[in-house]
Design a protein around this motif. Structure first.
Motif, PDB file in Angstrom:
ATOM      1  N   ARG A 108      -3.882   6.579  -0.962  1.00 53.74           N
ATOM      2  CA  ARG A 108      -3.560   4.720  -0.942  1.00 53.74           C
ATOM      3  C   ARG A 108      -3.647   3.961  -2.238  1.00 53.74           C
ATOM      4  NH1 ARG A 108      -6.029   2.976   4.844  1.00 53.74           N
ATOM      5  NH2 ARG A 108      -7.982   3.749   4.161  1.00 53.74           N
ATOM      6  N   TYR A 161       8.316   2.845   4.097  1.00 52.73           N
ATOM      7  CA  TYR A 161       7.088   2.516   3.246  1.00 52.73           C
ATOM      8  C   TYR A 161       6.541   2.748   2.446  1.00 52.73           C
ATOM      9  CZ  TYR A 161       4.398   1.043   8.346  1.00 52.73           C
ATOM     10  OH  TYR A 161       3.898   1.404   9.446  1.00 52.73           O
ATOM     11  N   LEU A 208      -1.550   1.574   9.798  1.00 51.02           N
ATOM     12  CA  LEU A 208      -0.268   1.089   8.691  1.00 51.02           C
ATOM     13  C   LEU A 208       0.147  -0.275   9.856  1.00 51.02           C
ATOM     14  CD1 LEU A 208       1.964   5.217   9.031  1.00 51.02           C
ATOM     15  CD2 LEU A 208       0.701   3.592   6.646  1.00 51.02           C
ATOM     16  N   TYR A 250      -2.407  -7.633   0.734  1.00 49.32           N
ATOM     17  CA  TYR A 250      -2.912  -6.573  -0.052  1.00 49.32           C
ATOM     18  C   TYR A 250      -2.941  -7.035  -1.518  1.00 49.32           C
ATOM     19  CZ  TYR A 250      -1.235  -2.207   2.721  1.00 49.32           C
ATOM     20  OH  TYR A 250      -1.526  -2.073   4.464  1.00 49.32           O
ATOM     21  N   ARG A 279      -3.432  12.152   2.443  1.00 54.71           N
ATOM     22  CA  ARG A 279      -3.276  10.618   1.907  1.00 54.71           C
ATOM     23  C   ARG A 279      -3.738  10.440   0.603  1.00 54.71           C
ATOM     24  NH1 ARG A 279      -6.169   7.879   3.849  1.00 54.71           N
ATOM     25  NH2 ARG A 279      -5.892   6.286   5.908  1.00 54.71           N
ATOM     26  N   ASN A 297      -7.732  -0.519   7.592  1.00 48.62           N
ATOM     27  CA  ASN A 297      -6.583  -1.102   6.645  1.00 48.62           C
ATOM     28  C   ASN A 297      -6.120  -2.655   7.182  1.00 48.62           C
ATOM     29  OD1 ASN A 297      -4.241  -1.182   5.527  1.00 48.62           O
ATOM     30  ND2 ASN A 297      -2.822  -1.209   7.395  1.00 48.62           N
ATOM     31  N   ASN A 326       1.452   4.987  -0.245  1.00 56.67           N
ATOM     32  CA  ASN A 326       0.667   6.811   0.333  1.00 56.67           C
ATOM     33  C   ASN A 326       0.760   7.026  -1.097  1.00 56.67           C
ATOM     34  OD1 ASN A 326      -1.130   6.271   2.886  1.00 56.67           O
ATOM     35  ND2 ASN A 326       0.604   4.877   3.304  1.00 56.67           N
ATOM     36  N   GLN A 380      -3.701   7.492  10.455  1.00 52.10           N
ATOM     37  CA  GLN A 380      -2.831   6.994   9.506  1.00 52.10           C
ATOM     38  C   GLN A 380      -2.588   5.355  10.290  1.00 52.10           C
ATOM     39  OE1 GLN A 380      -0.083   9.475   7.290  1.00 52.10           O
ATOM     40  NE2 GLN A 380      -0.481   7.572   6.225  1.00 52.10           N
ATOM     41  N   THR A 393     -12.694   2.695   2.086  1.00 50.98           N
ATOM     42  CA  THR A 393     -11.726   2.070   2.835  1.00 50.98           C
ATOM     43  C   THR A 393     -12.117   0.625   1.510  1.00 50.98           C
ATOM     44  OG1 THR A 393     -11.889   3.898   5.273  1.00 50.98           O
ATOM     45  CG2 THR A 393     -11.213   1.337   4.889  1.00 50.98           C
ATOM     46  N   GLU A 406       1.074  -1.333  -0.286  1.00 53.33           N
ATOM     47  CA  GLU A 406      -0.082  -0.011  -0.100  1.00 53.33           C
ATOM     48  C   GLU A 406       1.281   1.330  -0.269  1.00 53.33           C
ATOM     49  OE1 GLU A 406      -3.825   1.205   2.155  1.00 53.33           O
ATOM     50  OE2 GLU A 406      -1.951   1.623   3.441  1.00 53.33           O
ATOM     51  N   GLN A 444       6.249   6.400  -0.393  1.00 48.39           N
ATOM     52  CA  GLN A 444       5.279   7.170   0.291  1.00 48.39           C
ATOM     53  C   GLN A 444       5.441   8.446  -1.379  1.00 48.39           C
ATOM     54  OE1 GLN A 444       4.106   8.726   2.832  1.00 48.39           O
ATOM     55  NE2 GLN A 444       3.946   9.569   1.043  1.00 48.39           N
TER      56      GLN A 444
END
Length: 446
Positions: free
Chosen positions: A374, A59, A316, A188, A372, A260, A9, A314, A182, A7, A61
């Protein structure tokens, strides 16, 4: 076999015209700070610092660029004419509220930029993007064209990515993007369950709805996006937001709930039919059991949840459980701070809490989650996207210098009419598209 995926961001880089105009009716924080003097430089540096902290944690980003503001094409479409400075002068004299609207840096809140469905969920196995029309607010309704250009520039390979235009910009199809969306999954890269939360059914006059503040997301918009993205029934759930929560200042679902992986962290007032929503998600979720972390009004009153933006945090993945990245205001509201201290002792999926300073954004009504968008990407899709927007140490240093060179440290409402501000913005953005390698995405560049 499911592909490995992450995932990513994509945070919005705060724009040079970040200001407090109080444009968002229904957003309590936005209204409470109206006409205060802002600090665009500090806001942008705070946003970059947040991105850097997460990138340093490993992460993925990314960055989405700010928009050109004041937006002269919008003013010309409203009948203002002459040179650009003359257009600014006319609107400042005749209707400064319109000038404030076309000067908003609200594109920084990329949770509203688009709705994104990963390839594991879609019928053609591509990642699908639909920019939000944001039709509820004029100052945001002008964003989707440039948002679409940015996304197409970053995710250009049609073999992996599909782009849809924004829905019709009318109230019946009001769409606020991922702030009301969401995704839940085991991993993922596996098929997931996409939760679409709406405030009202636009074509049903008898349906319950808020009485004080408007519902910005419609059921019809959410259903249209699910169709466009090729989601089957097993990959989607539609849930109505609690009208009482909207009237309490919860203008988007991400102000009252965040999810998440297989975890949903939510307030008891989040959904109109709470038990049915949970049952629908559980019935469709494969590869994991839903972990629902429910916060009661007795623990955190709805007013405190809105004031602190506890749920606009967030959520995570970490090797040891879920990290909740909260705004600093969560430690300034006693009920919320006490709840967070207790949360870590429950043995639930959330095992760590970290505070992020995004005060400049918070004063306008946007916390860490607002900043952010996603995007779940498998390894092939990561390779196919434009990598120039992924934050590295070198890019962070370059962007920090760029902000310090181009951003003002004070901005008041009357400054928006300054022709020099427009020139400063265009010079900065022209340089930024070169830094990020995005090509020509702004009207003044075309």
């Amino acid at each position: 076999m499911a592909k490995h995926a992450v995932e990513a961001n994509f945070d919005g880089l705060v724009g040079p015209t970040h200001n407090y105009a109080g444009l968002s009716w229904g957003n309590v924080a936005s209204k409470s700070n109206v006409n205060a003097v802002s600090n665009p430089r500090e806001a942008a540096l705070q946003g970059l610092a947040k991105m850097k902290r997460l990138a340093d944690r490993g992460y993925v980003q990314g960055i989405l660029p700010p928009h050109e503001r004041p937006h002269i094409p919008s003013l010309r479409a409203l009948g203002f004419s002459g040179t650009d400075p003359q257009v600014l002068e006319q609107v400042a004299k005749s209707n400064p509220s319109i000038l404030a609207a076309v000067s908003s840096a609200s594109a920084m809140w990329t949770a509203n930029a688009a709705t994104v469905s990963p390839s594991a969920d879609t019928s053609d196995h591509r990642v699908h993007f639909t920019p939000a029309n944001l039709s509820a607010k004029f100052h945001r309704s002008i964003e989707h064209t440039v948002t679409g250009r940015s996304l197409k520039s970053i995710f250009a390979d049609a073999g992996y990515f599909a782009h849809h235009p924004a829905l019709p910009s009318v109230s019946h199809f009001g769409d606020e993007g991922a702030a009301n969306h969401t995704r839940f999954c085991g991993q993922y890269g596996e098929p997931g369950v996409e939760l679409f939360v709406y405030g009202q059914a636009a074509f049903n006059d008898q349906a319950p709805g808020p009485q004080t503040f408007p519902a910005r997301q419609t059921l019809e918009a959410s259903q249209a996006i699910a169709r466009l993205h090729g989601l089957k029934d097993r990959n989607r759930v539609f849930a109505q937001q609690n009208p009482a929560a909207i009237d309490a200042g919860v203008f988007h679902n991400d102000v009252i709930a965040v999810g998440n992986g297989n975890t949903l962290f939510y307030h008891e007032m989040a959904f109109l039919n709470e038990e049915q929503v949970l049952a629908d998600i559980r019935a469709r979720l494969t590869g994991a059991e839903l972990e629902a972390v429910r916060v009661s009004s007795a623990e955190v009153p709805i007013g405190d949840a809105v004031a602190s933006y506890l749920f606009n945090s967030q959520l995570l993945n970490t090797p040891d459980g879920m990290l909740l990245a909260v705004p600093g205001e969560c430690r300034e509201v006693s009920s919320v701070s006490q709840y967070l201290d207790k949360l870590l002792d429950t043995g639930g999926p959330i095992t760590a809490v970290e505070v992020f300073d995004v005060k400049q954004s918070m004063r306008n009504g946007g916390g860490p989650a607002c900043l952010r968008l996603r995007v779940v990407l498998n390894d092939d899709e990561l390779q196919a996207m434009h990598g120039g927007v992924i934050l590295t140490d070198a890019l962070y240093e370059r962007l920090t210098m760029w902000v310090e060179a181009h951003y003002r440290d004070q901005l008041a409402g009357e400054d928006l009419a300054d022709p020099m501000l427009l020139e400063e913005v265009r010079k900065a953005l022209d340089e930024l598209t070169g830094i990020l390698g995005l090509g020509s995405i702004y009207d003044f560049q075309l």
